[in-house]
Design an enzyme around this catalytic site. Structure first.
Site, PDB file in Angstrom:
ATOM      1  N   ASN A  99       0.731  -1.222   0.242  1.00 34.96           N
ATOM      2  CA  ASN A  99       0.076  -0.259   0.238  1.00 34.96           C
ATOM      3  C   ASN A  99       1.212   1.393   0.010  1.00 34.96           C
ATOM      4  OD1 ASN A  99      -1.858  -1.750  -0.179  1.00 34.96           O
ATOM      5  ND2 ASN A  99      -2.775  -1.227   2.622  1.00 34.96           N
ATOM      6  N   VAL A 100       0.352   1.997  -0.149  1.00 34.99           N
ATOM      7  CA  VAL A 100       1.109   3.066  -0.550  1.00 34.99           C
ATOM      8  C   VAL A 100       0.283   4.572   0.159  1.00 34.99           C
ATOM      9  CG1 VAL A 100       1.577   2.940  -2.730  1.00 34.99           C
ATOM     10  CG2 VAL A 100      -0.510   3.768  -2.676  1.00 34.99           C
TER      11      VAL A 100
ATOM     12  N   HIS B  66       6.086  -0.142  -2.810  1.00 36.72           N
ATOM     13  CA  HIS B  66       5.088   0.480  -3.933  1.00 36.72           C
ATOM     14  C   HIS B  66       5.205   1.852  -3.218  1.00 36.72           C
ATOM     15  CE1 HIS B  66       2.966  -3.424  -5.165  1.00 36.72           C
ATOM     16  NE2 HIS B  66       4.299  -3.923  -4.749  1.00 36.72           N
TER      17      HIS B  66
ATOM     18  N   THR C  41      -4.254  -9.111   0.130  1.00 34.27           N
ATOM     19  CA  THR C  41      -3.894  -8.610  -0.581  1.00 34.27           C
ATOM     20  C   THR C  41      -4.644  -9.948  -1.980  1.00 34.27           C
ATOM     21  OG1 THR C  41      -1.618  -8.545  -2.276  1.00 34.27           O
ATOM     22  CG2 THR C  41      -1.896 -10.023  -0.510  1.00 34.27           C
TER      23      THR C  41
ATOM     24  N   ASN D 152      -8.851 -12.398   4.511  1.00 40.52           N
ATOM     25  CA  ASN D 152      -9.485 -12.150   3.085  1.00 40.52           C
ATOM     26  C   ASN D 152     -10.421 -12.536   3.318  1.00 40.52           C
ATOM     27  OD1 ASN D 152     -10.221 -11.426   0.559  1.00 40.52           O
ATOM     28  ND2 ASN D 152      -7.700 -11.160  -0.017  1.00 40.52           N
TER      29      ASN D 152
ATOM     30  N   CYS E 138      16.829  20.495 -11.709  1.00 40.76           N
ATOM     31  CA  CYS E 138      17.441  18.989 -12.982  1.00 40.76           C
ATOM     32  C   CYS E 138      16.578  18.987 -14.341  1.00 40.76           C
ATOM     33  CB  CYS E 138      17.591  18.471 -13.166  1.00 40.76           C
ATOM     34  SG  CYS E 138      16.077  16.730 -13.432  1.00 40.76           S
TER      35      CYS E 138
ATOM     36  N   CYS F 196      11.415  13.538  -8.713  1.00 41.26           N
ATOM     37  CA  CYS F 196      11.835  14.042  -9.413  1.00 41.26           C
ATOM     38  C   CYS F 196      12.125  13.106 -10.926  1.00 41.26           C
ATOM     39  CB  CYS F 196      13.194  14.316  -9.719  1.00 41.26           C
ATOM     40  SG  CYS F 196      14.041  15.205 -11.730  1.00 41.26           S
TER      41      CYS F 196
HETATM   42  C1  BV8 Z   1       8.523  -5.054 -11.865  1.00 42.95           C
HETATM   43  C2  BV8 Z   1       1.134   1.432  -7.047  1.00 42.95           C
HETATM   44  C3  BV8 Z   1      10.491  -5.424 -13.253  1.00 42.95           C
HETATM   45  C4  BV8 Z   1       0.338   2.468  -8.621  1.00 42.95           C
HETATM   46  C5  BV8 Z   1       1.150  -1.158  -8.487  1.00 42.95           C
HETATM   47  C6  BV8 Z   1       6.451 -11.532 -12.357  1.00 42.95           C
HETATM   48  C7  BV8 Z   1       7.938 -11.010 -11.208  1.00 42.95           C
HETATM   49  C8  BV8 Z   1       7.978  -9.079 -11.326  1.00 42.95           C
HETATM   50  C9  BV8 Z   1       7.231  -8.934 -12.450  1.00 42.95           C
HETATM   51  C10 BV8 Z   1       6.104  -9.103 -12.860  1.00 42.95           C
HETATM   52  C11 BV8 Z   1       5.538 -10.870 -13.136  1.00 42.95           C
HETATM   53  N1  BV8 Z   1       4.592 -11.093 -13.988  1.00 42.95           N
HETATM   54  C12 BV8 Z   1       4.249  -9.759 -14.571  1.00 42.95           C
HETATM   55  C13 BV8 Z   1       4.685  -8.731 -13.856  1.00 42.95           C
HETATM   56  C14 BV8 Z   1       5.265  -7.255 -14.121  1.00 42.95           C
HETATM   57  C15 BV8 Z   1       3.852  -6.452 -12.665  1.00 42.95           C
HETATM   58  C16 BV8 Z   1       2.859  -7.671 -12.442  1.00 42.95           C
HETATM   59  O1  BV8 Z   1       3.011  -8.392 -11.561  1.00 42.95           O
HETATM   60  N2  BV8 Z   1       1.685  -7.172 -12.810  1.00 42.95           N
HETATM   61  C17 BV8 Z   1       0.668  -8.394 -12.074  1.00 42.95           C
HETATM   62  C18 BV8 Z   1      -0.166  -6.962 -12.528  1.00 42.95           C
HETATM   63  C19 BV8 Z   1       1.069  -9.683 -13.411  1.00 42.95           C
HETATM   64  N3  BV8 Z   1       4.459  -6.068 -11.546  1.00 42.95           N
HETATM   65  C20 BV8 Z   1       4.850  -5.105 -12.103  1.00 42.95           C
HETATM   66  O2  BV8 Z   1       5.046  -4.217 -12.902  1.00 42.95           O
HETATM   67  C21 BV8 Z   1       6.403  -4.316 -10.781  1.00 42.95           C
HETATM   68  N4  BV8 Z   1       7.949  -3.846 -10.852  1.00 42.95           N
HETATM   69  O3  BV8 Z   1       8.043  -6.338 -11.740  1.00 42.95           O
HETATM   70  O4  BV8 Z   1       9.300  -4.257 -12.681  1.00 42.95           O
HETATM   71  C22 BV8 Z   1      11.825  -4.444 -13.283  1.00 42.95           C
HETATM   72  C23 BV8 Z   1      12.479  -4.660 -13.169  1.00 42.95           C
HETATM   73  C24 BV8 Z   1      13.645  -4.315 -13.125  1.00 42.95           C
HETATM   74  C25 BV8 Z   1      13.853  -3.437 -13.904  1.00 42.95           C
HETATM   75  C26 BV8 Z   1      12.935  -3.175 -14.665  1.00 42.95           C
HETATM   76  C27 BV8 Z   1      11.612  -3.810 -14.443  1.00 42.95           C
HETATM   77  C28 BV8 Z   1       6.099  -3.054 -10.485  1.00 42.95           C
HETATM   78  C29 BV8 Z   1       4.498  -3.934  -9.675  1.00 42.95           C
HETATM   79  C30 BV8 Z   1       3.847  -2.446  -8.863  1.00 42.95           C
HETATM   80  C31 BV8 Z   1       3.213  -1.947  -9.410  1.00 42.95           C
HETATM   81  N5  BV8 Z   1       1.956  -0.862  -8.232  1.00 42.95           N
HETATM   82  N6  BV8 Z   1       0.961   0.056  -7.532  1.00 42.95           N
HETATM   83  C32 BV8 Z   1      -0.698   2.862  -7.535  1.00 42.95           C
HETATM   84  O5  BV8 Z   1      -0.645   2.547  -6.239  1.00 42.95           O
HETATM   85  O6  BV8 Z   1      -1.127   3.902  -8.032  1.00 42.95           O
HETATM   86  S1  BV8 Z   1       0.213  -1.968  -7.999  1.00 42.95           S
HETATM   87  C33 BV8 Z   1      -1.103  -2.096  -7.175  1.00 42.95           C
HETATM   88  O7  BV8 Z   1      -1.715  -3.185  -7.108  1.00 42.95           O
HETATM   89  C34 BV8 Z   1      -1.247  -1.598  -5.522  1.00 42.95           C
HETATM   90  O8  BV8 Z   1      -0.070  -0.821  -6.042  1.00 42.95           O
HETATM   91  C35 BV8 Z   1      -1.401  -2.954  -4.881  1.00 42.95           C
HETATM   92  O9  BV8 Z   1      -1.444  -2.822  -3.920  1.00 42.95           O
HETATM   93  C36 BV8 Z   1      -0.879  -3.840  -5.435  1.00 42.95           C
HETATM   94  C37 BV8 Z   1      -1.808  -5.091  -5.368  1.00 42.95           C
HETATM   95  O10 BV8 Z   1      -3.413  -5.414  -5.625  1.00 42.95           O
HETATM   96  P1  BV8 Z   1      -3.286  -5.965  -3.914  1.00 42.95           P
HETATM   97  O11 BV8 Z   1      -2.647  -4.800  -2.602  1.00 42.95           O
HETATM   98  O12 BV8 Z   1      -3.434  -6.468  -3.632  1.00 42.95           O
HETATM   99  O13 BV8 Z   1      -4.664  -5.568  -4.188  1.00 42.95           O
HETATM  100  P2  BV8 Z   1      -6.620  -5.920  -4.473  1.00 42.95           P
HETATM  101  O14 BV8 Z   1      -7.744  -4.613  -5.280  1.00 42.95           O
HETATM  102  O15 BV8 Z   1      -5.658  -6.165  -6.081  1.00 42.95           O
HETATM  103  O16 BV8 Z   1      -6.852  -7.196  -3.718  1.00 42.95           O
HETATM  104  C38 BV8 Z   1      -7.308  -6.587  -3.088  1.00 42.95           C
HETATM  105  C39 BV8 Z   1      -7.414  -7.986  -1.618  1.00 42.95           C
HETATM  106  O17 BV8 Z   1      -8.560  -7.244  -0.737  1.00 42.95           O
HETATM  107  C40 BV8 Z   1      -8.582  -8.495  -1.918  1.00 42.95           C
HETATM  108  O18 BV8 Z   1      -8.512  -9.792  -2.550  1.00 42.95           O
HETATM  109  C41 BV8 Z   1     -10.269  -8.584  -2.005  1.00 42.95           C
HETATM  110  O19 BV8 Z   1     -10.837  -9.891  -1.741  1.00 42.95           O
HETATM  111  C42 BV8 Z   1      -9.105  -8.058  -0.201  1.00 42.95           C
HETATM  112  N7  BV8 Z   1     -10.408  -7.586   0.609  1.00 42.95           N
HETATM  113  C43 BV8 Z   1     -11.381  -6.480   0.239  1.00 42.95           C
HETATM  114  N8  BV8 Z   1     -11.637  -6.173   1.346  1.00 42.95           N
HETATM  115  C44 BV8 Z   1     -10.889  -6.632   2.565  1.00 42.95           C
HETATM  116  C45 BV8 Z   1     -10.238  -7.082   2.031  1.00 42.95           C
HETATM  117  N9  BV8 Z   1      -9.533  -8.078   2.513  1.00 42.95           N
HETATM  118  C46 BV8 Z   1      -9.559  -7.671   4.006  1.00 42.95           C
HETATM  119  N10 BV8 Z   1     -10.075  -6.734   4.976  1.00 42.95           N
HETATM  120  C47 BV8 Z   1     -11.385  -6.281   4.090  1.00 42.95           C
HETATM  121  N11 BV8 Z   1     -12.328  -6.156   4.694  1.00 42.95           N
HETATM  122 ZN    ZN Z   2      15.703  16.471 -10.837  1.00 46.66          ZN
END
Ligand code: BV8
Ligand code: ZN
Length: 250
Positions: free
Chosen positions: A106-107, A123, A191, A216, A153, A131
Site C-alpha cells: 500500500n502507498v 510500492h 491482498t 481475506n 534539473c 523528480c
Molecule cells: C516489476 C502502485 C520489473 C501504483 C502498484 C513476475 C515477476 C516480476 C514482475 C512481474 C511478473 N509478472 C508480471 C510482472 C509485471 C507486474 C505485475 O506483477 N503485473 C501483474 C498485474 C501480473 N509487476 C510489475 O510491474 C512490478 N515491477 O516487476 O518490474 C523490473 C525489474 C527491473 C527493471 C525494470 C523492471 C511493479 C509492481 C508495482 C505496481 N504498482 N501500485 C499505485 O498504487 O497507483 S500495484 C497495485 O497492486 C497496488 O500497489 C496494490 O498494492 C497492488 C496489489 O494489489 P492488492 O494490494 O492485492 O489489491 P487488490 O485490490 O488486488 O486486492 C485487494 C484484496 O483485499 C482482495 O483480495 C479483496 O478480497 C481483499 N479485501 C477487500 N476488503 C478486505 C480485504 N481483505 C481484508 N479485509 C478487508 N476488509
Molecule cells: Zn531532477
C-alpha cells in the site's frame, strides 16, 4: 462479531505467544475498512480507470496532467480517512512482538499513521514526490495537475510510487525477501496476491517452512497454500486473533 466468533488455532496462538519471527504482508484490502478503494474489488480503482492509462511511466510521460489528477484525487481521499482496527491491531502486535515486520504494497501511509514503525514500503508512498529525471525527493505536497512543477534539473515532479514495469526499491524488496525466507509465521492480509514480485513473498515464506495465515474475505491465489484462513475483513479478524493470543490463559 463477538470475541468467540473467530476460531484461532492453538498453533497460531502458540506461534504468537512464543514471539516467533513474524512477517506481515498487506495489500489494499487492509485499508478497505478505512474507506480506501481496493484495486481489483467491485468498488476497485481499476474499474473506474485503466491502469495502462495511469500507473505506468509511459502514461505519465504521455499525459502527466491525467496521472496527476488521479493521484491528487487519491491523495485527497487518503487525507480524509483514518487507520482502522486492522492497522491498529498490527501496530499493537508490533509493539509487543520483538520479531514482527510489516511489509506493505500500500502507498497510503495508514500503517505509519496507526503507529507502526519499520514498515517496508514495496510500492512507494503517495505522500511523497520525486523528480522523474534524477529521482530527487521533492517536498512540494500539493501538485496542480495544470501546472506541474519542475525539479532544478528540469525534470517533472512525479509521485514517489512504483508503477507497473518499474523496479521496486532494491533495499525494500531484498529485505522483504530475506525476512520472508526466515519467517516462522507469515500473514498475508488484504491482498489478491496477483502483483509481483510482492506476490512471491508468501510463497517464499511457505517454501521456507513458515506457518502461512491468510486474512481475506475472498479466496486468492495463495489460499490453497495457507495453513489457516480467516475469510473475514482484517479489521474484524486481527483484533480478535491478537486478543486470543494475549488474552489466552495457559
Ligand atoms: C516489476 C502502485 C520489473 C501504483 C502498484 C513476475 C515477476 C516480476 C514482475 C512481474 C511478473 N509478472 C508480471 C510482472 C509485471 C507486474 C505485475 O506483477 N503485473 C501483474 C498485474 C501480473 N509487476 C510489475 O510491474 C512490478 N515491477 O516487476 O518490474 C523490473 C525489474 C527491473 C527493471 C525494470 C523492471 C511493479 C509492481 C508495482 C505496481 N504498482 N501500485 C499505485 O498504487 O497507483 S500495484 C497495485 O497492486 C497496488 O500497489 C496494490 O498494492 C497492488 C496489489 O494489489 P492488492 O494490494 O492485492 O489489491 P487488490 O485490490 O488486488 O486486492 C485487494 C484484496 O483485499 C482482495 O483480495 C479483496 O478480497 C481483499 N479485501 C477487500 N476488503 C478486505 C480485504 N481483505 C481484508 N479485509 C478487508 N476488509
Ligand atoms: Zn531532477
Amino acid at each position: 462479531m463477538n470475541i468467540s466468533a473467530v476460531q484461532v488455532s492453538k498453533s497460531l496462538i502458540e506461534l504468537l505467544r512464543s514471539d516467533s519471527k513474524t512477517v506481515v504482508l498487506t495489500g489494499a484490502g487492509i485499508s478497505a475498512e478505512s474507506g480506501v478503494p481496493t484495486f481489483r474489488g467491485k468498488d476497485g480503482l481499476w474499474n473506474k480507470f485503466d491502469p495502462r492509462e495511469l500507473a505506468t511511466f509511459s502514461a505519465f510521460m504521455a499525459n502527466p496532467k491525467l496521472v496527476w489528477e488521479w493521484y491528487q484525487f487519491r491523495r485527497d481521499l487518503i487525507d480524509k480517512v483514518m487507520p482502522n482496527q486492522g492497522h491498529i491491531a498490527l501496530a499493537e502486535m508490533e509493539k509487543s512482538l520483538k520479531q514482527l515486520r510489516i511489509v506493505t504494497q500500500n502507498v497510503d501511509n495508514l500503517h505509519q499513521r496507526a503507529g507502526s514503525r519499520g514498515v517496508i514500503e514495496l510500492h512507494g508512498n503517495i505522500a511523497r514526490n520525486k523528480c522523474v529525471n534524477c529521482s530527487a525527493p521533492i517536498a512540494e505536497r500539493e501538485i496542480d495537475p495544470d501546472n506541474i512543477p519542475l525539479c532544478e534539473c528540469g525534470g517533472k515532479i512525479r509521485p514517489d510510487i512504483v508503477w507497473f514495469g518499474e523496479p521496486l526499491p532494491v533495499e525494500a524488496i531484498e529485505t522483504a525477501q530475506q525476512e520472508s525466507a526466515s519467517a516462522e509465521l507469515f500473514f498475508s492480509i488484504g491482498t489478491s496476491a496477483e502483483v509481483y514480485p510482492a506476490a512471491d513473498l508468501p510463497r517464499i515464506a511457505k517454501r521456507a517452512g513458515a506457518y502461512l495465515v491468510e486474512i481475506n474475505p475472498d479466496p486468492t491465489a495463495i489460499t490453497p497454500y495457507a495453513d489457516e484462513v480467516f475469510a473475514l475483513p482484517a479489521g474484524e479478524a486481527l483484533p480478535q486473533i491478537w486478543q486470543c493470543a494475549v488474552g489466552h490463559s495457559n
